[in-house]
Enzyme design. Sequence first.
Site, PDB file in Angstrom:
ATOM      1  N   LYS A 142       2.929   4.325   3.631  1.00 40.64           N
ATOM      2  CA  LYS A 142       1.812   5.268   3.305  1.00 40.64           C
ATOM      3  C   LYS A 142       1.049   5.652   4.812  1.00 40.64           C
ATOM      4  O   LYS A 142       0.632   6.863   4.916  1.00 40.64           O
ATOM      5  CB  LYS A 142       0.967   4.420   2.147  1.00 40.64           C
ATOM      6  CG  LYS A 142       1.595   4.532   0.913  1.00 40.64           C
ATOM      7  CD  LYS A 142       0.340   4.024  -0.096  1.00 40.64           C
ATOM      8  CE  LYS A 142       1.126   3.419  -1.220  1.00 40.64           C
ATOM      9  NZ  LYS A 142       1.114   4.074  -2.437  1.00 40.64           N
TER      10      LYS A 142
ATOM     11  N   ARG B 198      12.621  11.105  -4.494  1.00 42.18           N
ATOM     12  CA  ARG B 198      13.515  10.925  -5.542  1.00 42.18           C
ATOM     13  C   ARG B 198      13.168  11.622  -6.459  1.00 42.18           C
ATOM     14  O   ARG B 198      12.083  12.516  -6.837  1.00 42.18           O
ATOM     15  CB  ARG B 198      13.404   9.320  -5.642  1.00 42.18           C
ATOM     16  CG  ARG B 198      12.114   8.956  -6.305  1.00 42.18           C
ATOM     17  CD  ARG B 198      12.005   7.475  -6.874  1.00 42.18           C
ATOM     18  NE  ARG B 198      10.827   6.992  -6.628  1.00 42.18           N
ATOM     19  CZ  ARG B 198       9.747   7.232  -7.542  1.00 42.18           C
ATOM     20  NH1 ARG B 198       9.895   8.099  -8.601  1.00 42.18           N
ATOM     21  NH2 ARG B 198       8.563   6.767  -7.396  1.00 42.18           N
TER      22      ARG B 198
ATOM     23  N   GLU C  70       2.292  13.693  -4.522  1.00 45.79           N
ATOM     24  CA  GLU C  70       1.324  13.318  -5.447  1.00 45.79           C
ATOM     25  C   GLU C  70      -0.204  13.395  -4.764  1.00 45.79           C
ATOM     26  O   GLU C  70      -0.299  13.129  -3.742  1.00 45.79           O
ATOM     27  CB  GLU C  70       1.388  11.810  -5.698  1.00 45.79           C
ATOM     28  CG  GLU C  70       2.780  11.455  -6.385  1.00 45.79           C
ATOM     29  CD  GLU C  70       2.629   9.921  -7.005  1.00 45.79           C
ATOM     30  OE1 GLU C  70       3.421   9.858  -7.922  1.00 45.79           O
ATOM     31  OE2 GLU C  70       2.155   9.079  -6.383  1.00 45.79           O
TER      32      GLU C  70
ATOM     33  N   GLY D 128       4.084   1.433  -7.134  1.00 41.64           N
ATOM     34  CA  GLY D 128       3.962   0.662  -8.326  1.00 41.64           C
ATOM     35  C   GLY D 128       2.743   0.301  -8.718  1.00 41.64           C
ATOM     36  O   GLY D 128       2.239  -0.557  -9.567  1.00 41.64           O
ATOM     37  N   GLY D 129       1.669   0.561  -7.867  1.00 36.27           N
ATOM     38  CA  GLY D 129       0.029   0.393  -8.556  1.00 36.27           C
ATOM     39  C   GLY D 129      -0.011  -1.344  -7.684  1.00 36.27           C
ATOM     40  O   GLY D 129      -1.093  -1.601  -8.010  1.00 36.27           O
TER      41      GLY D 129
ATOM     42  N   LYS E 103      -5.307  -0.377  -0.040  1.00 37.28           N
ATOM     43  CA  LYS E 103      -3.784  -0.098  -0.627  1.00 37.28           C
ATOM     44  C   LYS E 103      -2.904  -0.889   0.353  1.00 37.28           C
ATOM     45  O   LYS E 103      -3.156  -0.976   1.598  1.00 37.28           O
ATOM     46  CB  LYS E 103      -3.533   1.286  -0.524  1.00 37.28           C
ATOM     47  CG  LYS E 103      -4.006   1.948  -1.808  1.00 37.28           C
ATOM     48  CD  LYS E 103      -3.514   3.264  -1.891  1.00 37.28           C
ATOM     49  CE  LYS E 103      -4.248   4.406  -2.605  1.00 37.28           C
ATOM     50  NZ  LYS E 103      -3.644   5.737  -2.763  1.00 37.28           N
TER      51      LYS E 103
ATOM     52  N   HIS F  78      -2.866   1.922 -13.065  1.00 40.31           N
ATOM     53  CA  HIS F  78      -2.366   2.889 -12.089  1.00 40.31           C
ATOM     54  C   HIS F  78      -1.023   3.070 -12.057  1.00 40.31           C
ATOM     55  O   HIS F  78      -0.320   3.467 -11.346  1.00 40.31           O
ATOM     56  CB  HIS F  78      -2.606   2.239 -10.583  1.00 40.31           C
ATOM     57  CG  HIS F  78      -4.180   1.819 -10.201  1.00 40.31           C
ATOM     58  ND1 HIS F  78      -4.965   2.916 -10.313  1.00 40.31           N
ATOM     59  CD2 HIS F  78      -4.618   0.748 -10.052  1.00 40.31           C
ATOM     60  CE1 HIS F  78      -6.119   2.057 -10.018  1.00 40.31           C
ATOM     61  NE2 HIS F  78      -6.100   0.780  -9.890  1.00 40.31           N
TER      62      HIS F  78
ATOM     63  N   HIS G 238      -4.523  12.647 -11.493  1.00 41.04           N
ATOM     64  CA  HIS G 238      -3.399  12.397 -10.883  1.00 41.04           C
ATOM     65  C   HIS G 238      -2.631  14.036 -11.008  1.00 41.04           C
ATOM     66  O   HIS G 238      -2.241  14.055 -12.103  1.00 41.04           O
ATOM     67  CB  HIS G 238      -2.599  11.186 -11.389  1.00 41.04           C
ATOM     68  CG  HIS G 238      -1.224  11.127 -10.568  1.00 41.04           C
ATOM     69  ND1 HIS G 238      -0.826  10.075  -9.655  1.00 41.04           N
ATOM     70  CD2 HIS G 238      -0.036  12.083 -10.699  1.00 41.04           C
ATOM     71  CE1 HIS G 238       0.168  10.462  -9.222  1.00 41.04           C
ATOM     72  NE2 HIS G 238       0.703  11.388  -9.745  1.00 41.04           N
TER      73      HIS G 238
END
Length: 631
Positions: free
Chosen positions: A116, A292, A275, A164-165, A158, A235, A208
Amino acid sequence: MITTLLVANRGEIACRIMRTASAMGITTVAVHSAVDRDALHVHQADQAVDLGGVRASESYLDINRIIQAALASGAQAIHPGYGFLSENAAFARAVSAAGLLLVGPPAAAIEAMGDKSAAKALMAEAGVPLVPGYHGADQSPQAFVEAARQIGYPALLKASAGGGGKGMKIVQSEAELAAALQSARREAQAAFGDDRLLLEKYLPRPRHVEIQVFADCQGNCLYLHERDCSIQRRHQKVLEEAPAPGLSQPLRQTMGQAAVRAALAIGYVGAGTVEFLLDERGDFFFMEMNARLQVEHPVTEAITGLDLVEWQLRVAQGETLPLGQEQVPLQGHAMEVRLYAEDPDQDFLPASGRLQLYQEPPLKPGQRIDSGVREGDVISPYYDPMLGKLIAWGADREQARRLLLDLLKRTLVGGIRSNRRFLQRLLEHPAFVAGELDTGFIERHAADLLPPVESLPDAFWEQAARQFVATLPAIRRGDDPGSPWERSDGLRLGLPAATRLHLQCNGEQRVLYLGASQPAQPTALAVRRGEVLYVQWQGELHAVRQYDPLTEASGHHLASGGLTAPMNGSVVRVLVSPGQQVDVGAALLVLEAMKMEHSIRADQAGTVKRILFAEGDMVSEGSLLLELEPG
Ligand code: ADP
């Protein structure tokens, strides 16, 4: 040309990919673990390869075994689906090294987006707007303190390697930061083997909104509009729709173009999703790119009329995208819900066990089900417990919503807890109907969406008894169908017919008397599976069984379900000691399974009699954890 395709996945997505591949005349090869030998995706494939192993790490995540399976089956290409190896750069490299095609982006693009922090640096260069924050290499607490002072609180930590939150922590003030950093690092290390963190401004009530992009090997890249995935729990997405309600055409275009810039910046090929978080003012910020096919791709298919898996396969074999940006359709509205084997009344604890009842209804125009299970399947604790997705398309949002609700109501799940009723309440909620979407929706409306469990009313028991008798399997004697011995309506010679039934449901027991002369009531939907009758009551299916009053009276109580392990896992904490008095609902023990913690709670008030496991012990599903003396 791909003539044989290996699908390195299971469940609904494996079935969905094979459906398109098959329609294109491609031979399909499934892979499966030892417990999935008889799974639906195996039956739907032309060939199947047993990978052995049970856990994902010994089967669906085993790169070597999957590549060997592809080579042995004569496949030219591998489709990874989502999850498992779909965003694993080492896998992408190994596939090419074996002379096979991966239906997915190049390894370098997966790597660029896999981290990220690195992805954010790349996106900033490409002029894609980022959430204000810090994603630097200096991981010292001081660097985070300074960054947080600049962007202000609340802030969000994060994991750089996250997904996956998991490993996310909201920090309200500087006083909380040091402790939050430590705990987020521990979680990130445990979940991803990498403890690097980043910091973002925590946006209040964002939506989102993500953009589906598609790129070919010739350098063309399109956006196939957006999906709104704001309805989330912890999330994680629960319901998705397209287009995003209320999104203006100019904003759609601006976001779409930003997503295309993001994809082009990393040499992306194939289907991908960028996203964004969208705030109340219409400003949007890049979060991450998923390299993906997404779980929620069907809503995009519904509004564009395109088959994204077909496009993936065509692009993988070198074809050019068949449309220009202006030609990408956007028609009507589509919605999807994720149907899970989980228990909303126990904090959405994943459910495992046999799917005794599973019925998909005949579909009306606009309705679609992508599922990976059949009635009688065992839902194992080893993999994601999603049963499938229900999707509906309509001319507008309201029509899509109604068609989805109709589909959900007619889809029957029994023998295992599911989130079906919860999804129904979501779709019926006035704020959802009004399109008031943001990522805090479920939390804000939790009281409406998860009302306390009420005991079943008399009217339910009456219905259950009536249906129980009506659906009793007749004991066929063959010779005389008119014989009174064949009747199950409680016929008594010279007296009004009456039946006495001992029924139990949801831990309650009732003795019911049914007279044949009672007026017929509007009948609830009921489906029998062997000894169990599933009765639909206010949208929920309840399992009704007969019990034997004599066994009960002699003290052989039914196992009270609450104190056995609901799934395989390990005991992480024991919260009580023998002799301790507990109230109903008290947390007794914490179990960790599938990387999540679950509390085992007292199903009645009483005294702890015995604790059968200690912290750190492994337990298997169904084993008795603890004994309670009622009272
Ligand atoms: P993961 O990769 O673990 O799924 P994401 O970065 O995709 O994590 O974020 C998941 C969800 O968390 C988002 O959809 C959103 O609901 C919430 N979220 C993430 N970042 C922020 C933020 N800066 N402010 C508010 N909510 C956020």
